[in-house]
Design an enzyme around this catalytic site. Structure first.
Site, PDB file in Angstrom:
ATOM      1  N   GLU A   1      -4.993  -5.847  -1.424  1.00 33.87           N
ATOM      2  CA  GLU A   1      -3.611  -5.538  -1.795  1.00 33.87           C
ATOM      3  C   GLU A   1      -2.618  -6.178  -0.840  1.00 33.87           C
ATOM      4  O   GLU A   1      -2.824  -7.315  -0.390  1.00 33.87           O
ATOM      5  CB  GLU A   1      -3.443  -4.019  -1.901  1.00 33.87           C
ATOM      6  CG  GLU A   1      -4.419  -3.419  -2.926  1.00 33.87           C
ATOM      7  CD  GLU A   1      -4.131  -1.973  -3.260  1.00 33.87           C
ATOM      8  OE1 GLU A   1      -5.069  -1.181  -3.377  1.00 33.87           O
ATOM      9  OE2 GLU A   1      -2.944  -1.620  -3.445  1.00 33.87           O
TER      10      GLU A   1
ATOM     11  N   ASP B   1      -0.655   4.211 -11.366  1.00 31.26           N
ATOM     12  CA  ASP B   1      -1.398   3.760 -10.198  1.00 31.26           C
ATOM     13  C   ASP B   1      -1.136   4.712  -9.030  1.00 31.26           C
ATOM     14  O   ASP B   1      -0.287   5.597  -9.117  1.00 31.26           O
ATOM     15  CB  ASP B   1      -0.972   2.311  -9.858  1.00 31.26           C
ATOM     16  CG  ASP B   1      -1.952   1.611  -8.957  1.00 31.26           C
ATOM     17  OD1 ASP B   1      -1.855   0.388  -8.815  1.00 31.26           O
ATOM     18  OD2 ASP B   1      -2.826   2.302  -8.382  1.00 31.26           O
TER      19      ASP B   1
HETATM   20  C1  GLC Z   1      -4.622   0.939  -5.770  1.00 31.29           C
HETATM   21  C2  GLC Z   1      -4.510  -0.274  -6.652  1.00 31.29           C
HETATM   22  C3  GLC Z   1      -5.227  -0.141  -7.968  1.00 31.29           C
HETATM   23  C4  GLC Z   1      -6.461   0.724  -7.781  1.00 31.29           C
HETATM   24  C5  GLC Z   1      -5.999   2.116  -7.432  1.00 31.29           C
HETATM   25  C6  GLC Z   1      -7.168   3.077  -7.169  1.00 31.29           C
HETATM   26  O1  GLC Z   1      -3.406   1.197  -5.165  1.00 31.29           O
HETATM   27  O2  GLC Z   1      -3.203  -0.754  -6.912  1.00 31.29           O
HETATM   28  O3  GLC Z   1      -5.557  -1.460  -8.416  1.00 31.29           O
HETATM   29  O4  GLC Z   1      -7.220   0.745  -8.974  1.00 31.29           O
HETATM   30  O5  GLC Z   1      -5.136   2.140  -6.311  1.00 31.29           O
HETATM   31  O6  GLC Z   1      -7.862   2.699  -6.021  1.00 31.29           O
END
Ligand code: GLC
Length: 609
Positions: free
Chosen positions: A526, A331
């Site tokens: 988030e 991630d």
């Molecule tokens: C973010 C998220 C993830 C997402 C990624 C790309 O931090 O945790 O769910 O797909 O970055 O945006």
């Protein structure tokens, strides 16, 4: 043999003749075709030879073997890097570093945020990948977790918590396929959905991205989402799904977040392996069983260790025990997160089983680290080859190497009426009736209806986070139908509908037969949504109280990503509806409110009244 022979004239003539016997072939190698022109310098004859990895008649394994055999170390390392598009300072770096994947993070939109603008941007980046020696196409990834939400004009479906309330895998499959259709028609071939986290703490800012608190529901609906996404085919091009976040994101402890801005997101969970397997890993087996192309590991920790560096979770369990044949992506910045030594962090994550690192910024540093790690044996060539093989296998399987003439793109698909009708159906099926003393359904001929509340006339609010911007947007400028407009559309001409944001109807004569308050959370995403006590705002509570003064009965519709604490007030409200984050098609709420459709949704998480 006399050593002087090797310097003799006879030997030299022998060597010269031998060399002349070997045809000197000059390859004129064009990366955009299945064939290579081979010319024999000795006799000047040229002929076409097929390039196996570009030949779609061959098996994926045969094409993989051929391509892997041609790749340099640098080209292999490039395939393991995932860069966010704003960090590409010079698009020629795509060829220079052989980059394999780009991402538009939340809000990572082109200057022209229209379907055409997205298609142009993505295809432009893709054109640079075709300037590389082997012409390996890019993965282009995006968060399309409730439709192609970054794009103005796209259909915004209910967030997954609402799909969880529907409990309908066929509906979820349809929603995912429609989303993939809108994504693919803007040139994108990889989405970071479904979120298969099992949400256990309602204070977490990502509850709404999940299907709820039930591992079985997360598995069944997540698998349906994957099937829907990966079933769509645009002229031979498919879209890869990413089951996320492997694993345990929904079990972190309040106060364990590493970021100073968050409380629980990206935190740490101290649970047993039995609990981790039974609750959080179990859904991912269903994702593996339906052939998900990728799995994203989370930014969370388990007993203090980053899951993105946990070989036991990623390699032993996911890849070997569960049989996952796709590739693992880390991630956002997760490989390095909270790490003092980024070189060691890179080594640990890749050796743990991460195949593509969502860096997402510094590809030169990653490239240097990987070359260094291979040179000194910190990372084996076999690990790199396994990672690259998994990545390229997925690229072959979704048709990235095969013909896809430019005319297959249809931008009209983005936000098209059939998709909006599907989203409206999903809204209907997501609604949960929390309380009703007989007030709903409402007659379309109700003489006087008053509407109040911050979420009644606000498409941004009814859509939530991951809508155009990472943290969502405010207002009514996105195409779609507000809940208020839906109510006005549904009520008959005999009914008079009045709206006032704060419920101030003092200037109007008499009581409304029915007051409808549409209230709820501001958009968030988030950790920014981590909240110690999710409740309605004072303004919303006031708009309900005002409405109640002017209405014989009131219905409260709650727009939220999770349960809100309404225990002190629920007894005073005649009916209460959980509408979650319905997205652009607010008409679906009126469809059920006025009785055209029955309430079908059930709670995907506990909600105490
Ligand atoms: C973010 C998220 C993830 C997402 C990624 C790309 O931090 O945790 O769910 O797909 O970055 O945006």
């Amino acid at each position: 043999m006399d050593p002087s022979f090797f310097s003799s004239k006879s030997f030299l003539i022998f060597v010269a003749c031998s060399l002349l016997m070997v045809p000197v072939l000059v390859y004129v190698f064009r990366t955009d075709s299945k064939y290579v022109e081979v010319c024999d310098e000795n006799n000047g004859e040229c002929y076409s030879a097929s390039i196996p990895y570009r030949d779609s008649k061959l098996s994926v394994e045969e094409r993989l073997d051929d391509l892997m055999g041609r790749m340099t170390i640098a080209e292999k390392i490039g395939q393991m890097a995932l860069i966010e598009k704003n960090s590409i300072k010079d698009p020629d770096d795509i060829a220079k570093y052989g980059l394999g994947a780009l991402v538009s993070g939340g809000g990572g939109k082109p200057a022209d945020n229209s379907p055409a603008g997205w298609l142009g941007m993505v295809n432009d980046f893709q054109s640079y990948s075709q300037k590389t020696r082997l012409g390996i196409p890019l993965f282009y990834g995006i968060d399309a977790n409730h439709g192609h939400g970054n794009v103005i004009g796209a259909t915004i479906f209910p967030h997954s918590i609402g799909l969880g309330a529907s409990g309908d895998p066929d509906l979820v499959r349809e929603v995912a396929k429609a989303t993939a259709e809108e994504v693919a028609n803007t040139g994108i071939n990889w989405i970071y959905s479904p979120d298969m986290d099992v949400a256990l703490d309602m204070r977490w800012g990502r509850v709404y991205e999940t299907f709820g608190s039930d591992p079985e529901v997360a598995g069944v609906l997540g698998a349906a989402y994957i099937e829907g996404t990966q079933s769509f085919d645009l002229g031979g091009q498919k879209v890869a799904a990413a089951a996320k976040h492997y694993v345990g994101n929904g079990s972190t402890k309040w106060g364990s977040a590493m970021s100073k801005d968050y409380f629980i997101d990206q935190g740490d969970s101290d649970i047993s392996e039995e609990e981790m397997r039974r609750i959080h890993i179990a859904p991912f087996q269903k994702a593996v069983d339906v052939g998900v192309k990728s799995v994203m590991v989370g930014l969370n920790r388990w007993n203090g260790e980053k899951v993105s560096a946990d070989k036991h979770l990623i390699t032993d369990i996911l890849k070997e025990e569960m049989g996952f044949q796709g590739f693992v992506v880390s991630d956002w910045y997760g490989v390095y997160d909270k790490e003092s030594d980024r070189y060691d962090a890179t080594v640990r994550a890749i050796n743990a089983g991460v195949d593509i690192a969502m860096l997402p910024y510094n590809y030169k540093y990653f490239s240097d680290s990987m070359h260094k790690a291979l040179a000194n044996g910190d990372i084996s060539q076999a690990r790199v080859d396994d990672a690259v093989r998994r990545i390229l296998k997925a690229k072959f399987e979704i048709g990235l190497f095969d013909e896809n003439t430019a005319d297959v793109y249809d931008l009209e698909v983005v936000g098209c009426e059939p998709h909006r009708e599907l989203a409206r159906k999903a809204v209907r099926q997501s609604l949960v009736l929390l309380k009703n003393n007989g007030t709903v359904p409402i007659s379309k001929n109700t003489p006087k209806i008053f509407v109040s509340g911050s979420a009644a006339d606000n498409i941004g609010k009814q859509s939530g986070g991951w809508t155009v911007e990472w943290q969502g947007v405010d207002g009514n400028w996105l195409p779609g139908t507000t809940i208020l407009q839906g109510i006005k559309n549904a009520a008959s001409p005999a009914s008079k509908v009045e709206y006032n944001l704060s419920g101030d109807f003092d200037s109007l004569e008499g009581l409304a037969d029915i007051g409808i308050a549409v209230v709820g959370e501001e958009p968030y995403a988030e950790g920014w949504g981590d909240n110690p006590n999710p409740i309605l705002s004072a303004e919303d509570l006031e708009s309900i109280a005002n409405l109640k003064k002017h209405s014989k009965k009131i219905v409260v519709i709650i727009i939220s990503g999770r349960p809100l604490d309404i225990k002190p007030y629920a007894k005073d409200w005649d009916a209460i509806i959980a509408a979650w984050l319905p997205g652009s098609e607010g008409q679906g709420v009126a469809d059920v409110l006025f009785g055209d459709y029955a309430f079908m949704g059930t709670l995907p998480v506990e909600w105490e009244l």
